[in-house]
Design a protein around this motif. Structure first.
Motif, PDB file in Angstrom:
ATOM      1  N   HIS A  62      -2.875   3.661  -2.392  1.00 52.84           N
ATOM      2  CA  HIS A  62      -2.962   2.841  -3.603  1.00 52.84           C
ATOM      3  C   HIS A  62      -2.558   1.425  -3.228  1.00 52.84           C
ATOM      4  N   ALA A  63      -3.527   0.511  -3.273  1.00 45.85           N
ATOM      5  CA  ALA A  63      -3.313  -0.859  -2.825  1.00 45.85           C
ATOM      6  C   ALA A  63      -3.126  -1.776  -4.025  1.00 45.85           C
ATOM      7  N   THR A  64      -2.140  -2.651  -3.916  1.00 43.56           N
ATOM      8  CA  THR A  64      -1.866  -3.638  -4.962  1.00 43.56           C
ATOM      9  C   THR A  64      -1.798  -5.022  -4.333  1.00 43.56           C
ATOM     10  N   ALA A  65      -2.625  -5.943  -4.829  1.00 49.07           N
ATOM     11  CA  ALA A  65      -2.619  -7.348  -4.386  1.00 49.07           C
ATOM     12  C   ALA A  65      -2.823  -7.466  -2.883  1.00 49.07           C
ATOM     13  N   VAL A  66      -3.755  -6.702  -2.340  1.00 51.77           N
ATOM     14  CA  VAL A  66      -3.975  -6.630  -0.890  1.00 51.77           C
ATOM     15  C   VAL A  66      -5.171  -7.485  -0.485  1.00 51.77           C
TER      16      VAL A  66
ATOM     17  N   ILE B  57       0.856  -1.178   0.000  1.00 52.38           N
ATOM     18  CA  ILE B  57       0.000   0.000   0.000  1.00 52.38           C
ATOM     19  C   ILE B  57       0.896   1.232   0.000  1.00 52.38           C
ATOM     20  N   ASP B  58       0.825   2.007  -1.083  1.00 46.21           N
ATOM     21  CA  ASP B  58       1.551   3.269  -1.177  1.00 46.21           C
ATOM     22  C   ASP B  58       0.662   4.397  -0.687  1.00 46.21           C
ATOM     23  N   GLN B  59       1.270   5.346   0.016  1.00 47.19           N
ATOM     24  CA  GLN B  59       0.538   6.514   0.488  1.00 47.19           C
ATOM     25  C   GLN B  59       1.135   7.753  -0.140  1.00 47.19           C
ATOM     26  N   THR B  60       0.307   8.592  -0.758  1.00 50.12           N
ATOM     27  CA  THR B  60       0.758   9.853  -1.319  1.00 50.12           C
ATOM     28  C   THR B  60      -0.138  10.978  -0.820  1.00 50.12           C
TER      29      THR B  60
ATOM     30  N   ILE C 283     -14.293 -11.494   3.141  1.00 47.82           N
ATOM     31  CA  ILE C 283     -13.884 -11.344   1.737  1.00 47.82           C
ATOM     32  C   ILE C 283     -12.568 -12.077   1.528  1.00 47.82           C
ATOM     33  N   LYS C 284     -12.533 -12.992   0.578  1.00 47.75           N
ATOM     34  CA  LYS C 284     -11.330 -13.753   0.279  1.00 47.75           C
ATOM     35  C   LYS C 284     -10.653 -13.186  -0.970  1.00 47.75           C
ATOM     36  N   GLY C 285      -9.367 -13.457  -1.097  1.00 51.15           N
ATOM     37  CA  GLY C 285      -8.642 -13.054  -2.296  1.00 51.15           C
ATOM     38  C   GLY C 285      -7.916 -11.741  -2.122  1.00 51.15           C
ATOM     39  N   ASP C 286      -7.233 -11.319  -3.188  1.00 49.03           N
ATOM     40  CA  ASP C 286      -6.395 -10.124  -3.190  1.00 49.03           C
ATOM     41  C   ASP C 286      -6.988  -9.084  -4.142  1.00 49.03           C
ATOM     42  N   TYR C 287      -6.850  -7.803  -3.790  1.00 46.37           N
ATOM     43  CA  TYR C 287      -7.538  -6.746  -4.534  1.00 46.37           C
ATOM     44  C   TYR C 287      -6.620  -5.554  -4.778  1.00 46.37           C
ATOM     45  N   ASP C 288      -6.944  -4.827  -5.852  1.00 44.74           N
ATOM     46  CA  ASP C 288      -6.323  -3.543  -6.162  1.00 44.74           C
ATOM     47  C   ASP C 288      -7.378  -2.454  -5.963  1.00 44.74           C
ATOM     48  N   PHE C 289      -6.989  -1.347  -5.341  1.00 43.97           N
ATOM     49  CA  PHE C 289      -7.942  -0.250  -5.162  1.00 43.97           C
ATOM     50  C   PHE C 289      -7.218   1.004  -4.717  1.00 43.97           C
ATOM     51  N   ASP C 290      -7.923   2.132  -4.839  1.00 42.05           N
ATOM     52  CA  ASP C 290      -7.449   3.419  -4.325  1.00 42.05           C
ATOM     53  C   ASP C 290      -8.433   3.910  -3.277  1.00 42.05           C
ATOM     54  N   LEU C 291      -7.911   4.567  -2.270  1.00 38.98           N
ATOM     55  CA  LEU C 291      -8.744   5.129  -1.206  1.00 38.98           C
ATOM     56  C   LEU C 291      -8.202   6.514  -0.880  1.00 38.98           C
ATOM     57  N   THR C 292      -9.034   7.532  -1.081  1.00 37.93           N
ATOM     58  CA  THR C 292      -8.629   8.913  -0.819  1.00 37.93           C
ATOM     59  C   THR C 292      -9.474   9.474   0.318  1.00 37.93           C
ATOM     60  N   PHE C 293      -8.809  10.038   1.319  1.00 36.43           N
ATOM     61  CA  PHE C 293      -9.529  10.542   2.491  1.00 36.43           C
ATOM     62  C   PHE C 293      -8.762  11.699   3.103  1.00 36.43           C
TER      63      PHE C 293
ATOM     64  N   PRO D 186      -7.235  -9.141   5.600  1.00 33.42           N
ATOM     65  CA  PRO D 186      -6.495  -9.102   6.868  1.00 33.42           C
ATOM     66  C   PRO D 186      -5.335  -8.110   6.837  1.00 33.42           C
ATOM     67  N   TYR D 187      -4.621  -8.054   5.703  1.00 32.89           N
ATOM     68  CA  TYR D 187      -3.521  -7.091   5.577  1.00 32.89           C
ATOM     69  C   TYR D 187      -4.053  -5.658   5.569  1.00 32.89           C
ATOM     70  N   PHE D 188      -5.153  -5.433   4.859  1.00 35.38           N
ATOM     71  CA  PHE D 188      -5.742  -4.100   4.827  1.00 35.38           C
ATOM     72  C   PHE D 188      -6.184  -3.672   6.225  1.00 35.38           C
ATOM     73  N   ALA D 189      -6.778  -4.602   6.977  1.00 37.36           N
ATOM     74  CA  ALA D 189      -7.189  -4.295   8.348  1.00 37.36           C
ATOM     75  C   ALA D 189      -5.985  -3.891   9.189  1.00 37.36           C
ATOM     76  N   PHE D 190      -4.881  -4.602   9.014  1.00 31.78           N
ATOM     77  CA  PHE D 190      -3.670  -4.258   9.756  1.00 31.78           C
ATOM     78  C   PHE D 190      -3.175  -2.870   9.360  1.00 31.78           C
ATOM     79  N   GLN D 191      -3.187  -2.572   8.049  1.00 31.28           N
ATOM     80  CA  GLN D 191      -2.737  -1.251   7.609  1.00 31.28           C
ATOM     81  C   GLN D 191      -3.638  -0.140   8.146  1.00 31.28           C
TER      82      GLN D 191
END
Length: 269
Positions: free
Chosen positions: A173-177, A159-162, A200-210, A180-185
């Motif tokens: 910007h999340a890649t292959a997340v 997960i990159d943060q800009t 939710i199972k599997g790995d995902y790509d997404f952007d989150l702006t806040f 459980p890893y997202f919850a930790f982040q």
């Protein structure tokens, strides 16, 4: 603890990079160890701390990292979930360059990191489950708005943060997340542990702006380069609902507590 702010940096300030394997689940031997590992005190007065697997899956690197951060990464916990640590575990900083015998997936590398803490620090611990304030990560109404990561481009989750509009508006910007890893982040950016309850199972790509909250010592009318600080945009809680179809709920729930029974400073090599 002073290192907490630095620890929010493994992506830009903390992005703690630990992750599940990108292949189908498999049994991982619990005796995996790095082929060679160098651990030594870090140079003083460095501004940031970082720890993550290096690209290629054969090395694990840490820079200016306290041992508590290594434990947090290895076991996916927050500092307040670590009990019984002597002061040096939080305050002393270390550099680490560890190399596996061959390219390994992230789960295997984290087993090696756990064993390195045992071998180099004499770490003995036990886990307890404690009812404590947490955030539950759940699915909001409807279908989650995330893109499944393409299996043919599997890699180390990250997960990159800009900064979109400094200093408060950020984009992750999340890649292959996985969740459980997202919850930790998310937990690294919040005041409580986050427990994944999405199913939710599997790995995902997404952007989150806040938009982050103003720091407590910064007045609401503070200026940046002579201009008012932009506090518009959704909070993290609102952005999760609007952009990903997820939500965080504050509640009491079970959380893992990591109780240190004994530990010594890392032996250098």
């Amino acid at each position: 603890m002073k290192y907490r702010r630095a620890a929010v940096c493994l992506s830009a300030v903390f992005g703690l990079a630990l992750a599940l394997a990108q292949t189908a689940p498999h049994k991982i031997p619990d005796d995996l160890r790095f082929e060679v590992a160098s651990v030594h005190p870090a140079q003083p007065n460095q501004p940031n701390s970082a720890i993550r697997p290096a690209p290629g899956g054969q090395r694990y690197l840490a820079n200016n990292a306290p041992v508590t951060m290594m434990i947090m990464v290895a076991y996916r916990i927050k500092p307040e979930q670590v009990i019984g640590a002597p002061d040096w575990v939080n305050n002393d900083r270390w550099d680490m360059d560890a190399k596996a015998e061959k390219a390994s997936d992230p789960d295997e590398l984290h087993v090696m990191l756990k064993n390195m803490l045992v071998d180099r620090c004499g770490l003995k611990f036990h886990l307890e489950t404690k009812e404590m304030p947490i955030y539950a990560l759940t699915v909001d109404k409807g279908t989650p708005k995330m893109t499944p990561h393409a299996a043919e481009s599997a890699g180390v989750p990250w997960i990159d943060q800009t900064l979109v509009k400094p200093p408060l508006q950020v984009r992750l910007h999340a890649t292959a997340v996985d969740m459980p890893y997202f919850a930790f982040q998310l937990a690294t950016r919040l005041d409580k542990p986050v427990t994944d309850m999405t199913n939710i199972k599997g790995d995902y790509d997404f952007d989150l702006t806040f938009t982050r909250e103003l720091p407590p010592n910064l007045p609401a009318d503070a200026l940046l380069n002579g201009q008012p600080i932009d506090t518009s945009g959704p909070s993290l809680f609102e952005a999760l609902k609007q952009q990903l179809g997820l939500k965080l709920e504050a509640r009491k729930g079970p959380a893992t507590v990591f109780v240190i029974d004994s530990i010594h400073k890392p032996t250098e090599n």
